[in-house]
Design a protein around this motif. Sequence first.
Motif, mmCIF file in Angstrom:
data_model
loop_
_atom_site.group_PDB
_atom_site.id
_atom_site.type_symbol
_atom_site.label_atom_id
_atom_site.label_comp_id
_atom_site.label_asym_id
_atom_site.label_seq_id
_atom_site.Cartn_x
_atom_site.Cartn_y
_atom_site.Cartn_z
ATOM 1 N N ASP A 233 -11.889 -66.677 8.070
ATOM 2 C CA ASP A 233 -10.815 -65.845 8.636
ATOM 3 C C ASP A 233 -11.073 -65.460 10.091
ATOM 4 O O ASP A 233 -10.908 -64.306 10.478
ATOM 5 C CB ASP A 233 -10.596 -64.588 7.768
ATOM 6 C CG ASP A 233 -10.219 -64.947 6.345
ATOM 7 O OD1 ASP A 233 -9.029 -65.185 6.101
ATOM 8 O OD2 ASP A 233 -11.128 -65.034 5.494
ATOM 9 N N ASP B 44 -8.606 -70.185 7.360
ATOM 10 C CA ASP B 44 -7.958 -69.343 8.379
ATOM 11 C C ASP B 44 -8.750 -69.422 9.691
ATOM 12 O O ASP B 44 -9.144 -68.406 10.274
ATOM 13 C CB ASP B 44 -7.782 -67.887 7.916
ATOM 14 C CG ASP B 44 -6.612 -67.719 6.943
ATOM 15 O OD1 ASP B 44 -5.888 -68.699 6.696
ATOM 16 O OD2 ASP B 44 -6.437 -66.598 6.439
ATOM 17 N N HIS C 261 -9.189 -66.477 12.465
ATOM 18 C CA HIS C 261 -7.851 -66.271 13.063
ATOM 19 C C HIS C 261 -7.968 -66.400 14.583
ATOM 20 O O HIS C 261 -7.582 -65.511 15.334
ATOM 21 C CB HIS C 261 -7.282 -64.908 12.652
ATOM 22 C CG HIS C 261 -7.008 -64.810 11.184
ATOM 23 N ND1 HIS C 261 -5.770 -65.055 10.649
ATOM 24 C CD2 HIS C 261 -7.819 -64.531 10.134
ATOM 25 C CE1 HIS C 261 -5.824 -64.912 9.336
ATOM 26 N NE2 HIS C 261 -7.055 -64.601 8.994
ATOM 27 N N HIS D 76 -9.415 -60.123 3.210
ATOM 28 C CA HIS D 76 -10.080 -59.507 4.373
ATOM 29 C C HIS D 76 -10.727 -58.161 4.043
ATOM 30 O O HIS D 76 -11.671 -57.747 4.695
ATOM 31 C CB HIS D 76 -9.072 -59.276 5.497
ATOM 32 C CG HIS D 76 -8.518 -60.524 6.108
ATOM 33 N ND1 HIS D 76 -7.775 -60.527 7.244
ATOM 34 C CD2 HIS D 76 -8.618 -61.829 5.729
ATOM 35 C CE1 HIS D 76 -7.425 -61.769 7.564
ATOM 36 N NE2 HIS D 76 -7.918 -62.574 6.649
ATOM 37 N N HIS E 237 -3.185 -69.606 6.840
ATOM 38 C CA HIS E 237 -2.738 -69.434 8.227
ATOM 39 C C HIS E 237 -2.736 -70.767 8.986
ATOM 40 O O HIS E 237 -1.926 -70.950 9.887
ATOM 41 C CB HIS E 237 -3.620 -68.410 8.961
ATOM 42 C CG HIS E 237 -3.218 -67.000 8.674
ATOM 43 N ND1 HIS E 237 -2.594 -66.192 9.592
ATOM 44 C CD2 HIS E 237 -3.326 -66.272 7.540
ATOM 45 C CE1 HIS E 237 -2.341 -65.009 9.041
ATOM 46 N NE2 HIS E 237 -2.787 -65.042 7.799
ATOM 47 N N HIS F 213 -10.892 -71.277 0.388
ATOM 48 C CA HIS F 213 -10.294 -70.188 1.158
ATOM 49 C C HIS F 213 -9.887 -69.054 0.210
ATOM 50 O O HIS F 213 -10.240 -67.900 0.414
ATOM 51 C CB HIS F 213 -9.097 -70.670 1.974
ATOM 52 C CG HIS F 213 -8.478 -69.561 2.765
ATOM 53 N ND1 HIS F 213 -9.196 -68.824 3.685
ATOM 54 C CD2 HIS F 213 -7.242 -68.993 2.751
ATOM 55 C CE1 HIS F 213 -8.419 -67.880 4.206
ATOM 56 N NE2 HIS F 213 -7.239 -67.963 3.656
ATOM 57 N N HIS G 250 -10.049 -65.063 2.864
ATOM 58 C CA HIS G 250 -8.673 -64.661 2.575
ATOM 59 C C HIS G 250 -8.521 -63.172 2.242
ATOM 60 O O HIS G 250 -7.584 -62.549 2.718
ATOM 61 C CB HIS G 250 -8.070 -65.534 1.466
ATOM 62 C CG HIS G 250 -6.600 -65.354 1.304
ATOM 63 N ND1 HIS G 250 -5.701 -65.578 2.339
ATOM 64 C CD2 HIS G 250 -5.854 -64.948 0.238
ATOM 65 C CE1 HIS G 250 -4.469 -65.333 1.895
ATOM 66 N NE2 HIS G 250 -4.533 -64.945 0.641
HETATM 67 FE FE LIG Z 1 -7.241 -64.617 6.731
#
Ligand SMILES: [Fe+2]
Length: 235
Positions: free
Chosen positions: A8, A38, A10, A199, A69, A157, A197
């Motif tokens: 994650d 992600d 991002h 968070h 994402h 994920h 995933h």
């Molecule tokens: Fe995420």
Amino acid sequence: MRIAATADLHFTPQVYAKLKDQLERVRNEADVLLIAGDLTNFGQPEEMEPLLNVLVRLRLPTIVVLGNHDFESGKEVELARMITSSGIKLLDGSAYERDGVGFAGTKGFVGGFGRGILTAFGEREIKDFVRASIDEALKLERAMSQLRTPKRVVVLHYSPIAETVHGESPEIFPFMGTSRLAEVVDRHGADFVVHGHAHHGKPDGHTTGGVPVHNVAILLLQAQEPSSIYRIFDV
Ligand SMILES: [Fe+2]
Ligand SMILES: [Fe+2]
């Protein structure tokens, strides 16, 4: 083997400014880096490119799966091609062996846990949705059945268990993963599973078969004491 794991990211260039120093340290601490999906925020090649530049410069074997994402812009095929041509190993229902350790990975999908699992009953739309969940479990099955190593690590994920999702609102648990993935893990056996995933989930849990499951979402790792952007596992 020392395995660093995170998820994650991002990734945007602004994010990188904050991660840079810690990320550069990972090469001294680990033999392999896992990123459990992600990687980008909106699945744009413009986000993936600077991340790949950073990862390639680490000169550390890196294994990734995509996250939801990374699918947001419908450019997941292009992203996959970019990852692979950078020399980074993308697992998508596939397995990879390195120095006697086997890695099996896939994105996974939603669908719920235990008695709350959504089943393929009723409308076609529900059946299609459940089919997507079952397909990801089958991809994991295929990946794990390819492994010939005694040591094996699973990269997802979505979460395979509810335990590492605790901390998120209970209303969204079914969208955090599915225990269909854990059934596959337990059938084949693994040293541990990493996922992202969730968070705001919990760092550690187990499948019903006793396989350790670790949520390595970066926000969760950063919230721990001491704060970090990856976690190290020995296998
Ligand atoms: Fe995420
Ligand atoms: Fe996600």
